[in-house]
Write a protein that holds these residues in place. Sequence first.
Motif, PDB file in Angstrom:
ATOM      1  N   GLU A  69       0.832  -1.210   0.000  1.00 46.65           N
ATOM      2  CA  GLU A  69       0.000   0.000   0.000  1.00 46.65           C
ATOM      3  C   GLU A  69       0.863   1.255   0.000  1.00 46.65           C
ATOM      4  N   ALA A  70       1.990   1.186   0.702  1.00 48.12           N
ATOM      5  CA  ALA A  70       2.891   2.336   0.785  1.00 48.12           C
ATOM      6  C   ALA A  70       3.802   2.456  -0.426  1.00 48.12           C
ATOM      7  N   PRO A  90       9.812   4.672  -2.982  1.00 48.90           N
ATOM      8  CA  PRO A  90       9.050   5.928  -2.851  1.00 48.90           C
ATOM      9  C   PRO A  90       9.902   7.074  -2.322  1.00 48.90           C
ATOM     10  N   ASP A  92       9.258   9.434  -0.328  1.00 54.46           N
ATOM     11  CA  ASP A  92       9.104   9.804   1.079  1.00 54.46           C
ATOM     12  C   ASP A  92      10.118   9.091   1.957  1.00 54.46           C
ATOM     13  N   PRO A 192       4.096   7.639   5.686  1.00 57.79           N
ATOM     14  CA  PRO A 192       2.698   7.515   5.254  1.00 57.79           C
ATOM     15  C   PRO A 192       1.769   7.223   6.429  1.00 57.79           C
ATOM     16  N   LEU A 194      -0.759   4.879   7.603  1.00 56.95           N
ATOM     17  CA  LEU A 194      -1.070   3.500   7.230  1.00 56.95           C
ATOM     18  C   LEU A 194      -2.213   2.968   8.096  1.00 56.95           C
TER      19      LEU A 194
END
Length: 242
Positions: A69-70, A90, A92, A192, A194
């Motif tokens: 998901e991340a 990602p 981030d 994130p 979550l």
Amino acid sequence: MTGSAEGIELLIRAARPTNAYEETMQRLLQSVRLGMIGPGERLPAERDLATMLKVSRDTVREALATLAEAGYVVSRRGRYGGTFVVEQIPPDATFGSASTAPAAGEVEDVTTLRRVLEVGAAREAAGRELSAEDRAALAHALEECSASEAAAYRRLDSRLHLLIAELSGSASLVPLVANLRTRVNALLEEIPVLQPNIVHSNDQHRAIVAAILAGRPESAAEAMLEHVEGSSALLRGFLSRQ
């Protein structure tokens, strides 16, 4: 793959009083972010990860779903399927701008302060004779936090922690915890939001509040310590640059 298995095993640390999901997330994230499992490489099978990390397959499956998901891993079906690290980690997790990266040691410093201040606050609150109004306020803060949308979660989470500090009976403690929560939230903003983490956080909140309302100081302290260490495990996984 042998290299992937070795990468996971290298990051197994001595057990901490934290949630199995959060500890698994930390280990898998660090394995990916430190390059022990490279971009495009396949992670060991779920049953192998469960054995290596000494957790259940359900915990591994939940952690992998969160990582997917991340945007850190992707699942592929078929004969050569499995869970693979994405080709591009990602942004981030890489802190493209040095100005946005937390200072070195910030996570550990904040964690130490939380152990001292927030664990102590939970212990003291549980050891006091709370009024009916105090008990109702604590139950209401827990309910609001548990029922909140993701966008409001960190604000209501902080409110619950500040109320616990207030219920400790020390007026001097509240501004200290308020400053600390500002630092905690600044770190959390770098990772994130979550949903599985929110679920686990809510479970930990319920354990903390239940122990306080039951007047069990050591149980309240232990539950708060698990909560603190769980949050720190995720922060280390996402933010560690070592």
